[in-house]
Design an enzyme around this catalytic site. Structure first.
Site, PDB file in Angstrom:
ATOM      1  N   HIS A  78       0.801  -1.224   0.000  1.00  0.00           N
ATOM      2  CA  HIS A  78       0.000   0.000   0.000  1.00  0.00           C
ATOM      3  C   HIS A  78       0.830   1.268   0.000  1.00  0.00           C
ATOM      4  CE1 HIS A  78      -3.534  -2.293  -0.105  1.00  0.00           C
ATOM      5  NE2 HIS A  78      -4.343  -1.316   0.282  1.00  0.00           N
ATOM      6  N   ASP A 140      -6.855   5.113   9.653  1.00  0.00           N
ATOM      7  CA  ASP A 140      -8.207   5.177   9.081  1.00  0.00           C
ATOM      8  C   ASP A 140      -8.575   3.919   8.301  1.00  0.00           C
ATOM      9  OD1 ASP A 140      -8.601   7.720   9.988  1.00  0.00           O
ATOM     10  OD2 ASP A 140      -7.797   8.648   8.175  1.00  0.00           O
ATOM     11  N   GLU A 253     -11.343  14.330  13.095  1.00  0.00           N
ATOM     12  CA  GLU A 253     -10.694  14.487  11.789  1.00  0.00           C
ATOM     13  C   GLU A 253     -11.407  15.602  11.034  1.00  0.00           C
ATOM     14  OE1 GLU A 253      -9.678  11.263   9.244  1.00  0.00           O
ATOM     15  OE2 GLU A 253      -8.560  10.192  10.800  1.00  0.00           O
TER      16      GLU A 253
END
Ligand SMILES: Cc1cc2nc3c(=O)[nH]c(=O)nc-3n(C[C@H](O)[C@H](O)[C@H](O)COP(=O)(O)OP(=O)(O)OC[C@H]3O[C@@H](n4cnc5c(N)ncnc54)[C@H](O)[C@@H]3O)c2cc1C
Length: 492
Positions: A78, A140, A253
């Protein structure tokens, strides 16, 4: 071994040679990642380890080889700029260690989980929830590996209170660049422990992390509040992260909705709510979203708490939306959103590119930064998500390798672009313009998930003291500079 492969592959100890795969299909995947924008030569071979001992044996072979070869662990691929590639060397397919379910073990009595470095957070979370426990701080997105994340830092909306994920680590098993297996903690080999956390894979391969847990309330009240004014958003965010412990929200956030960007999240908004919000976004060039959450067991108490907090915030009246969900549903929300986004895209997902830019921007310059960045982005009309939320620096451990700005409060600003094969270069150019703007205007931002190519840039990134310490650690633990070469820190 296939013809044309390097000679060192013939001299690998037989017990490891049988676990190396060098055919075209086996290696091709290891020259691609989530970003999809960096082309590099594939590794000469991929190690499919059966145990951490195989990794240690491979690294010892690399050290003994006449011309030492590089080695990079691939977590879940990733990275966005090829940071886990090992061109011409050996990529370690960490996913091979995932099978069997033996490598996640919770101690409820002592409030920790031992997780293999290769594990995905989603699997770790599901196991800890079986014991009614969870970690204090979360990223997240849960389809990242434990070690890929800990090699960077691990940021999300709980950092303001509990620090990044590296702050919750109690102990690590690391295989150094010399092939030694070392258990380290704040008390034992603390230089290696601190160095590896945020250490970009440079000092060793993490094979186990012990991470502290706490009891977890079963439910989460999840809220999204809309703003048409940047200063109101940031002053509310800064107020919220100044509240401590039980008084405020557990998660804070925020997002910037650029260029009349519409909301599209049926998992959160009803059709009517989305229509009403999108009428508002149509009026404003940029809009802002504050996302907050409270973890709770008792509905009456959470009602009171949320009402009290909302009264102190200055979102657009009537534009606060809320939803009660399970802990798992909340923490896994980005996966759900990603899946929705992918299913509504007209393009084949494998053709999507992600030229991301992640920055930590000091609070004192966030307004200047926003003005500069919004100006640059207006001409580019990008698609994707822009996250923006503040953190408290005193929740970060200065001894760890991860780098943050020198100010008590700083913002994580994450430009998470999604683009086509044709367009990504425009977005990357926009990212570079933003970096150039920071440089010219003296905005002392630090890149998170940085992808510099020159040693001078890395030295500037780390600053004199941290750079010196990091270099000494590299000399001690990976003197031949074999590990994670495509971070381009010690190999350029
Ligand atoms: C969709 C998405 C969402 C994301 N959300 C967040 C987020 O909320 N918060 C956040 O902080 N980051 C986030 N990230 C960034 C993420 O932390 C990095 O991409 C990170 O690299 C983890 O990915 P990975 O596990 O696939 O590791 P890889 O990309 O495979 O590896 C990253 C680096 O770590 C090294 N590495 C891998 N395994 C090991 C190991 N066992 N020991 C030592 N080094 C190792 C690799 O060689 C490489 O240098 C997100 C990324 C994506 C794509």
């Amino acid at each position: 071994m296939a013809a044309g492969t390097p000679s060192w592959l013939d001299n690998i100890a037989p017990e490891i040679a049988s676990k190396l795969h060098s055919d075209g299909d086996a290696v091709a995947r290891f020259a691609t990642d989530y970003g999809g924008i960096i082309s590099a030569a594939p590794p000469a071979a991929v190690l499919r380890p059966s145990s951490p001992e195989d990794i240690a044996a491979l690294i010892r072979c690399a050290n003994r080889a006449d011309s030492p070869f590089s080695v990079a662990a691939r977590g879940n691929g990733h990275s966005t700029h090829g940071q886990a590639f090992a061109p011409g060397g050996v990529a370690i397919d960490m996913a091979e260690l995932r099978g069997g379910g033996q490598r996640i073990r919770v101690s409820a009595e002592e409030s920790y989980v031992d997780a293999g470095g290769e594990q995905l957070w989603i699997d770790v979370l599901e196991e800890t929830l079986r014991h009614g426990m969870s970690m204090r701080s979360w990223v997240d997105y849960l389809y990242l590996t434990v070690s890929g994340t800990l090699s960077n830092g691990g940021v999300g909306g709980m950092v303001f209170q509990h620090g990044p994920m590296v702050s919750s680590v109690l102990e690590l098993d690391v295989i150094t660049g010399k092939g030694e297996m070392v258990t380290c903690s704040p008390e034992l080999h603390s230089d290696l422990f601190n160095g590896v956390l945020g250490g970009l894979g440079q000092l060793g391969i993490i094979t186990r992390a012990r991470i502290s847990l706490r009891p977890t309330p079963a439910k989460v009240r999840w809220l999204r509040l809309f703003y048409t004014d940047f200063d109101s958003l940031t002053s509310d965010q800064e107020f919220l992260i100044s509240l401590r412990d039980t008084v405020g929200f557990d998660y804070v956030e925020g997002q910037v909705l650029l260029n009349h960007q519409q909301v599209d999240d049926p998992n959160f908004f009803s059709i009517e709510e989305a229509e009403r919000i999108n009428q508002l976004t149509a009026e404003f060039n940029a809009m802002y979203l504050l996302e907050v959450a409270v973890f709770f067991d008792s509905t009456s108490l959470v009602d009171q708490k949320v009402e009290g907090l909302l009264q102190r915030l200055s979102f657009v009246p009537g534009f606060a939306f809320s939803k009660d969900v399970s802990h798992l549903e909340f923490l896994n929300r980005v996966y759900t959103e990603e899946e929705h986004r992918k299913s509504s895209m007209a393009v084949d997902p494998s053709k999507i590119r992600h030229p991301w830019l992640n920055l930590f921007v000091p609070k004192s310059r966030i307004r200047d930064f926003q003005t500069g960045a919004e100006g640059i982005l207006q001409n580019i009309n990008p698609t994707g998500v822009v996250l923006l939320y503040p953190m408290n620096r005193n929740r970060w451990n200065e001894n760890m390798t991860v780098v943050v700005p020198d100010e008590d409060v700083f913002y994580s600003v994450e430009f998470l672009w999604t683009s086509t094969e044709q367009d990504w270069k425009n977005l990357e150019a926009g990212n570079n313009e933003i970096l150039g703007f920071c440089h010219r205007q003296g905005v002392q931002a630090k890149q998170y998930l940085a992808h510099y190519k020159s040693r001078t840039d890395w030295m500037e990134h780390f600053g004199e003291v941290k750079w010196k310490r990091f270099m000494q650690l590299k000399q001690t633990y990976d003197p031949k500079a074999l590990l994670s070469p495509e971070q381009h820190i010690f190999t350029n």
